[in-house]
Design an enzyme around this catalytic site. Structure first.
Site, short mmCIF file in Angstrom:
data_model
loop_
_atom_site.label_atom_id
_atom_site.label_comp_id
_atom_site.label_asym_id
_atom_site.label_seq_id
_atom_site.Cartn_x
_atom_site.Cartn_y
_atom_site.Cartn_z
N CYS A 180 16.55 1.38 -18.28
CA CYS A 180 15.58 0.56 -17.55
C CYS A 180 15.15 -0.61 -18.43
CB CYS A 180 14.38 1.44 -17.17
SG CYS A 180 13.00 0.55 -16.43
N THR A 183 12.27 -1.34 -19.06
CA THR A 183 11.20 -0.81 -19.91
C THR A 183 11.74 -0.29 -21.23
OG1 THR A 183 9.84 -0.22 -18.00
CG2 THR A 183 9.39 0.95 -20.05
N HIS A 217 12.21 -3.14 -23.54
CA HIS A 217 10.96 -3.72 -24.03
C HIS A 217 10.29 -2.85 -25.09
CE1 HIS A 217 10.80 -6.23 -20.17
NE2 HIS A 217 10.94 -7.06 -21.17
N GLU A 230 14.85 7.92 -16.45
CA GLU A 230 15.59 7.99 -15.18
C GLU A 230 16.73 8.98 -15.37
OE1 GLU A 230 17.02 4.06 -14.43
OE2 GLU A 230 15.04 3.14 -14.42
N CYS A 243 -1.82 15.47 -13.21
CA CYS A 243 -2.46 16.76 -13.45
C CYS A 243 -2.82 17.50 -12.16
CB CYS A 243 -3.70 16.59 -14.33
SG CYS A 243 -5.13 15.83 -13.51
N CYS A 253 -7.87 16.06 -11.79
CA CYS A 253 -8.86 15.04 -12.15
C CYS A 253 -9.43 14.42 -10.87
CB CYS A 253 -8.26 13.97 -13.06
SG CYS A 253 -7.10 12.84 -12.24
N ILE A 304 15.08 -2.57 -9.26
CA ILE A 304 14.01 -2.32 -8.30
C ILE A 304 14.21 -3.19 -7.06
CG2 ILE A 304 11.53 -2.33 -7.91
CD1 ILE A 304 12.51 -0.22 -9.91
N LEU A 358 5.79 -5.31 -7.02
CA LEU A 358 6.44 -4.30 -7.86
C LEU A 358 6.77 -4.83 -9.24
CD1 LEU A 358 8.96 -2.68 -5.32
CD2 LEU A 358 6.68 -1.89 -5.96
N GLY A 359 7.04 -6.13 -9.37
CA GLY A 359 7.41 -6.71 -10.65
C GLY A 359 6.24 -6.76 -11.60
#
Length: 395
Positions: free
Chosen positions: A67, A69, A72, A97, A126, A129, A219, A312-313
């Site tokens: 990805c 991410t 980065h 992924e 969780c 919360c 995406i 989404l970006g």
């Protein structure tokens, strides 16, 4: 026993002007990692195979997608700090992924069996919360993110709580191929990001409508495939990387245009949408570039009455635009980050098992786990027009 894993490490060095919140300070995690982690480094290591709890499953990882991410978080900026602005706790095994085959189950696991093929959710919420109790699981106050704050799938094995596991045996039956199912299962994660934005937060695609997607990364490509499956009559993609044009068409786009080419011709993306909709504008926009300054003025030009803009970006820049067209058209901007709960993962996997979507069409590279550094460097090359690069110990 040990296994190979791609581990990300760094120095914990909060910037002097950055104030840590309570969770950052007490748990040594970063909510905004570009202000906390310095001198990022990543590489293959031999580490212990993770231990299981009673509610966990141990999987042999089958496939894991790279990805943006991942690129980065593994990079240092000019100041030596991580270039990723999101949630991170190090050290961590990267890769969020992924899919795999169950090789062992905990004593309290009841719905998963050894030998099952599974896909794994990335957001671990969780459920107790105050935010989870409203049903907004993505915003869990105690969220963990696989491959970022807890160990992920760039490894030979991974442990995942049963709560976040989905069986994909039916996808293997549909394709008649185990590896095809594992690749599809790994592609569920980016597809769920698009599904959550379009279908859950954005209210869904109206059959017969026009959907405009800005960006043809994974995406954006997933958004195209889903818009086609949901019944859009016309899907327009704006993309500045010509190497991805054909992938966008394969995924279901009717028209792929470069907005910079339109600008050189004295036109614009917004004007083009107006032209292709007989002046009515589009009912849904998916912003999957993070380039807000260029994209939003064009969206504002081409809003259908009641249009929805699904954001989404992720980008670092600020932007400004005229809000009056939003008011005049009764349009909405919907922010959507990640995916959790709401039957999102099972729904996407059912679409895959029925053949309504085939996300494997976006795979443009396959690398062995031993070659993961080369795979990540390959993914950075825009001229190659990658849709999704996959990593597997079985290639």
């Amino acid at each position: 026993m040990t296994m190979k894993a791609y581990v990300l490490e760094a120095e914990w060095a909060p910037k002097p002007d950055y104030k840590l919140n309570n969770r950052e300070a007490t748990e040594k995690r970063a909510v905004k990692s570009c202000n906390v982690y310095k001198n990022i480094r990543a590489g293959l290591q031999n580490v212990e195979i993770p231990k299981m709890g009673d509610h966990d499953v141990l999987i042999r990882v089958g496939a894991c997608g790279i990805c943006g991410t991942d690129m980065h978080v593994a990079a240092n900026g000019p100041d030596g700090y991580c270039t990723y602005a999101g949630h991170l706790r190090l050290p961590v095994i990267l890769g969020h992924e992924f899919s795999g085959e169950v090789v062992e189950v905990g004593k309290a696991v009841s719905g998963i069996q050894v030998g099952d093929l599974i896909a794994t959710e990335q957001i671990q919420w969780c459920g107790s919360c105050r935010i989870c109790r409203t049903g907004m699981f993505n915003q869990c106050e105690h969220v963990e993110e696989v491959g970022l704050s807890c160990d992920g799938g760039f490894a030979e094995y991974a442990v995942v709580p049963e709560k976040y596991v989905c069986v994909i045996n039916n996808i293997a039956e549909f394709y008649g191929d185990k590896m095809a199912a594992l690749e599809a299962g790994a592609l569920a994660e980016p597809t769920c990001v698009a599904y959550s934005g379009i279908q859950i937060n954005g209210g869904g695609v109206k059959p017969g409508s026009t959907v405009v997607v800005f960006g043809a990364g994974p995406i954006g490509l997933a958004s195209v495939a889903l818009a086609r499956a949901f019944g859009a009559a016309q899907i327009i993609v704006f993309n500045t990387n010509p190497a991805r044009d054909e992938i966008a068409k394969i995924m279901g786009a009717d028209i792929v245009m470069n907005p910079r080419t339109l600008a050189a011709q004295g036109s614009s993306a917004g004007e083009f949408v107006r032209e292709m909709t007989a002046g009515l504008g589009a009912e849904m926009f998916v912003e999957a570039t993070g380039n807000y300054a260029e994209v939003y003025p064009e969206i504002i030009k081409s809003l259908h009455a009641g249009a929805r803009i699904v954001q989404l970006g992720v980008g670092a820049q600020n932007t400004s635009f005229d809000v009056m067209p939003l008011l005049q058209s009764n349009s909405r901007i919907i922010g959507s980050l990640g995916h959790a709960g709401s039957d999102i993962y099972p729904s996407v996997l059912r679409l895959m098992a029925s053949g309504r979507i085939d996300m494997r069409k976006m795979i443009t590279g396959r690398f062995k786990l031993d070659d993961i550094d080369a795979a990540i460097e390959n993914s950075k090359k825009r001229e190659l027009g990658h849709g999704k690069v996959m990593v597997s110990q079985f290639y």
